[in-house]
Structure formats: C-alpha cells, structure tokens
Design a protein around this motif. Structure first.
Motif, PDB file in Angstrom:
ATOM      1  N   ILE A  44      21.099 -19.645 -28.078  1.00 46.72           N
ATOM      2  CA  ILE A  44      20.631 -18.281 -28.389  1.00 46.72           C
ATOM      3  C   ILE A  44      19.121 -18.229 -28.612  1.00 46.72           C
ATOM      4  O   ILE A  44      18.588 -17.183 -29.002  1.00 46.72           O
ATOM      5  N   GLY A  45      18.426 -19.361 -28.392  1.00 51.70           N
ATOM      6  CA  GLY A  45      16.971 -19.303 -28.388  1.00 51.70           C
ATOM      7  C   GLY A  45      16.251 -20.053 -29.490  1.00 51.70           C
ATOM      8  O   GLY A  45      15.015 -20.049 -29.533  1.00 51.70           O
ATOM      9  N   PHE A  46      16.986 -20.709 -30.396  1.00 56.78           N
ATOM     10  CA  PHE A  46      16.321 -21.506 -31.423  1.00 56.78           C
ATOM     11  C   PHE A  46      15.671 -22.732 -30.782  1.00 56.78           C
ATOM     12  O   PHE A  46      16.251 -23.364 -29.912  1.00 56.78           O
ATOM     13  N   SER A  47      14.472 -23.082 -31.245  1.00 54.30           N
ATOM     14  CA  SER A  47      13.843 -24.309 -30.772  1.00 54.30           C
ATOM     15  C   SER A  47      14.460 -25.502 -31.496  1.00 54.30           C
ATOM     16  O   SER A  47      15.078 -25.366 -32.558  1.00 54.30           O
ATOM     17  N   ALA A  48      14.278 -26.687 -30.917  1.00 58.18           N
ATOM     18  CA  ALA A  48      14.820 -27.896 -31.544  1.00 58.18           C
ATOM     19  C   ALA A  48      14.240 -28.093 -32.940  1.00 58.18           C
ATOM     20  O   ALA A  48      14.956 -28.434 -33.883  1.00 58.18           O
ATOM     21  N   LYS A  49      12.939 -27.845 -33.091  1.00 60.00           N
ATOM     22  CA  LYS A  49      12.307 -28.045 -34.399  1.00 60.00           C
ATOM     23  C   LYS A  49      12.792 -27.017 -35.421  1.00 60.00           C
ATOM     24  O   LYS A  49      12.928 -27.333 -36.616  1.00 60.00           O
ATOM     25  N   ALA A  50      13.075 -25.791 -34.983  1.00 59.29           N
ATOM     26  CA  ALA A  50      13.611 -24.784 -35.897  1.00 59.29           C
ATOM     27  C   ALA A  50      14.993 -25.191 -36.401  1.00 59.29           C
ATOM     28  O   ALA A  50      15.325 -24.995 -37.581  1.00 59.29           O
ATOM     29  N   ILE A  51      15.800 -25.759 -35.520  1.00 59.18           N
ATOM     30  CA  ILE A  51      17.130 -26.244 -35.909  1.00 59.18           C
ATOM     31  C   ILE A  51      17.007 -27.385 -36.912  1.00 59.18           C
ATOM     32  O   ILE A  51      17.744 -27.437 -37.902  1.00 59.18           O
ATOM     33  N   LEU A  52      16.039 -28.280 -36.679  1.00 60.68           N
ATOM     34  CA  LEU A  52      15.830 -29.391 -37.602  1.00 60.68           C
ATOM     35  C   LEU A  52      15.430 -28.885 -38.984  1.00 60.68           C
ATOM     36  O   LEU A  52      15.943 -29.362 -40.006  1.00 60.68           O
ATOM     37  N   VAL A  53      14.510 -27.929 -39.031  1.00 57.75           N
ATOM     38  CA  VAL A  53      14.070 -27.369 -40.310  1.00 57.75           C
ATOM     39  C   VAL A  53      15.255 -26.748 -41.049  1.00 57.75           C
ATOM     40  O   VAL A  53      15.428 -26.942 -42.266  1.00 57.75           O
ATOM     41  N   PHE A  54      16.098 -26.008 -40.335  1.00 63.40           N
ATOM     42  CA  PHE A  54      17.270 -25.363 -40.940  1.00 63.40           C
ATOM     43  C   PHE A  54      18.217 -26.406 -41.532  1.00 63.40           C
ATOM     44  O   PHE A  54      18.623 -26.303 -42.701  1.00 63.40           O
ATOM     45  N   TYR A  55      18.562 -27.427 -40.764  1.00 58.89           N
ATOM     46  CA  TYR A  55      19.499 -28.454 -41.235  1.00 58.89           C
ATOM     47  C   TYR A  55      18.885 -29.285 -42.364  1.00 58.89           C
ATOM     48  O   TYR A  55      19.565 -29.611 -43.347  1.00 58.89           O
ATOM     49  N   TYR A  56      17.608 -29.655 -42.218  1.00 55.77           N
ATOM     50  CA  TYR A  56      16.955 -30.460 -43.250  1.00 55.77           C
ATOM     51  C   TYR A  56      16.888 -29.705 -44.578  1.00 55.77           C
ATOM     52  O   TYR A  56      17.197 -30.259 -45.644  1.00 55.77           O
ATOM     53  N   LEU A  57      16.444 -28.452 -44.519  1.00 53.32           N
ATOM     54  CA  LEU A  57      16.312 -27.657 -45.750  1.00 53.32           C
ATOM     55  C   LEU A  57      17.660 -27.475 -46.427  1.00 53.32           C
ATOM     56  O   LEU A  57      17.767 -27.605 -47.657  1.00 53.32           O
ATOM     57  N   LEU A  58      18.684 -27.160 -45.632  1.00 54.17           N
ATOM     58  CA  LEU A  58      20.006 -26.949 -46.212  1.00 54.17           C
ATOM     59  C   LEU A  58      20.526 -28.237 -46.847  1.00 54.17           C
ATOM     60  O   LEU A  58      21.074 -28.217 -47.960  1.00 54.17           O
ATOM     61  N   ALA A  59      20.350 -29.380 -46.164  1.00 52.83           N
ATOM     62  CA  ALA A  59      20.806 -30.657 -46.719  1.00 52.83           C
ATOM     63  C   ALA A  59      20.054 -30.982 -48.008  1.00 52.83           C
ATOM     64  O   ALA A  59      20.653 -31.470 -48.983  1.00 52.83           O
TER      65      ALA A  59
END
Length: 344
Positions: free
Chosen positions: A287-302
C-alpha cells in the motif's frame, strides 16, 4: 565490563564473520542459483558463530546442563540452517527440526511448572501430570507448552524476515529487553543477562550489514538466523523465571501476524506453511509504505511494548496485549478494505 565486553565482542565477531564466511564460500558468476541464494544468506551463520565464540570463551559463565543444551542447539541450528539455505527443504523437515529443538532443551533441564495468573488467584500450575523418560522427570503440560512456544517463536521470526533489517532489529530489541529483565530485582540472574546481551550483540552486528542504508541489502539471515533468534528468545524467556508473557508482549505484533496468517490459510484450505505475501509487512509495502517506514513502526512498537513489559505487572501486560490485538485487527481490516476497493 561484565556485560559490555561480551556484547561488544559478539557484535564485532558477527560483523567480521560475514565477509570471512563469504570469502570461504567464494561467489562466482557461474555458480548455481542454489549457491547464489546460499551465499546471500550467510548472516545467520555469522550470528550463531559470533554467539558461540563469545559464549564458550566467557569466563563469567558456569556451564551447567541448560547452557550446554543451548550450545548443542546452536550447533544443530548452524548445521541444519546451512543445509536448508542451500537445498531449500520443504516445510515438514523444518517443523520436525523445530520440535526436536524443543525436545533437546527439555532433556537438558528446561522445565515449566507454572505460569503467572493475570487474574491474581495464584499461578497456573502445569506440573499436575508427570512422567519419566530414561529416569528423568517431566511434566506433560509444561513440556508441551515449551515445544509449542519454541515452534511458535521460530516461525514468527521466520515469517518476519521479509524486509531487510526487520527480524534483526526486532530481535535485537527483544534480547535487550530480556537482558534488562534478567538483571532486574525481579529475576536477578546475571548469567542470563550476559547470554541475552551476547545474542543482542551478535544480532545487531548482523543488522549493521542487513539494514537497508542505501536500498536493498545483499545479506540475509537465512534459515539459521531466523531459527536461532526465535529459539534463543524462547529458551531464554523460559530460563528467566518463565517470563514468557514478557517476550510474548514485546513480539506480539509479529506473533499475532503469524497466527492471523495461519488462520487465514487454514480457512482457505491452503497449507499453513505455504509461502505467500499476506504478512503485515508485505501488505504495508503493497500500500506504499517504504521499507524504512516499516522498520520504524516495528522498532518503535517493540521498544514501547518492551518498556511496558518491564514496568507493568501481569494484568498490565494483558491490557497492552489486548491493545496490540485491536491495533492489528484495525490495520488488517483497513488494508483489506483498501484492497477490495482497488479490485473493484
């Protein structure tokens, strides 16, 4: 120094072992596709070797039965992972191997007698039904839960490894949380803190090369990497006073995503081990998320969930887990509705 030096040594060992392993397995253009794939998946081998070198030569650790079990399991993962990365085994040998890892640590003294009760009416006992094998006592429900926990964690990391830097980063954060838990007054087990930091260092050393700094990375962790991260987190969470709920909360997003994918495949009559791109990180890419945006989301949530896991009691962890469950449902529902609109 008790904690920093093992972390630093494991980090540097993992970082330096990648080019060394690649030099040993020299890549040439005329090599087969299997060899090309194998050559790009040596990150996991570096993680395991970095862990073993630091672990075995650490004079602060006493090698009792559980620690010897961890060493034997790491060696088995190294061999099986290298073979799988070359030959690409089907799902069933991997599942058998994962179950075998659970059985291995059972015979080396891992046990689970109770779980914390979120409703506060005493612990949930798992040692009611006991039996013996070769003169060694086991409890049925605790042993079954250990094997299931090992298999679930390994597959959660196996399926999480779909975006460069994702499994390594989430794994590194999880090991750091486990370190803080192990040295807290609640657990107070410095040896487990050292082992957790060794795994954190080895994982972050790999991450330094796997992170998509300037686009797609040429290095992956492969089977040996995903199995070692999932297995070590499962095993160390059991040794840390059965703090399964803490690690479950930190990894609740990838675990719930894995369970959702298993259910959706089962509902459609497909093999639950069939590879596809229905995992959350793939949907976010679509849906258009960049790889780095996905990493930031997962890292922050973890990191946030790790902080909550360390600062809250069992009931607080349950509320946080419910919040993540609602978040996952909302994200999956929103993406599903978007995909339907695109089709129409």
């Amino acid at each position: 120094m008790l904690y920093f030096l093992p972390f630093l040594f494991a980090f540097l060992a993992s970082l330096c072992l990648v080019p060394l392993l690649r030099a040993i397995f020299v890549f040439e253009a005329e090599k087969s596709i299997a060899f090309v794939n194998f050559w790009s998946r040596l990150g996991g081998a570096a993680i395991i070797l970095g862990f073993l070198l630091t672990f075995i030569f650490n004079k602060s650790l006493v090698f009792d039965a559980p620690k010897i079990g961890l060493i034997l399991a790491a060696l088995a993962i190294f061999v099986f992972g290298m073979l799988d990365d070359y030959f690409d085994f089907p799902a069933w040998p991997q599942l058998i191997f994962q179950i075998a890892l659970g059985l291995l640590i059972l015979f080396f003294g891992f046990h689970l007698d109770f779980l914390s009760n979120p409703f506060g009416s005493g612990p949930l006992r798992l040692d009611g039904w006991q039996f013996q094998i070769f003169g060694q006592a086991f409890n049925f429900w605790g042993s079954l839960l250990i094997i299931a926990w090992v298999v679930l964690m390994i597959n959660a990391f196996n399926w999480l490894d779909g975006v460069d830097g994702l499994a390594g980063g989430v794994g590194g954060i999880s090991f750091l949380v486990l370190f803080l838990l192990s040295v807290s007054s609640l657990v107070n087990q410095p040896p487990l803190g050292i082992i957790s930091l060794i795994m954190a260092g080895a994982t972050l050393g790999f991450l330094a090369l796997n992170f998509p700094w300037r686009g797609k990375s040429s290095l992956m962790m492969g089977t040996s990497g995903s199995i070692s991260l999932g297995f070590m987190l499962a095993a160390l969470s059991i040794l840390s006073g059965a703090k399964i709920m803490t690690i479950f909360l930190v990894l609740s997003l990838p675990i719930l995503d894995a369970l959702w994918v298993i259910w959706s495949r089962f509902k459609e009559g497909k093999s639950i081990f069939k590879k596809d791109r229905r995992h959350l990180h793939f949907k976010l890419l679509k849906i258009g998320f960049s790889a780095k945006a996905i990493l930031v989301f997962y890292y922050l949530l973890a990191a946030i969930l790790g902080s909550l896991a360390l600062l809250t009691q069992t009931s607080g962890k349950i509320f946080a887990l419910v919040a993540v469950l609602i978040l996952v449902f909302f994200i999956m529902h929103s993406i599903g509705q978007g995909e339907k609109k695109v089709k129409h």
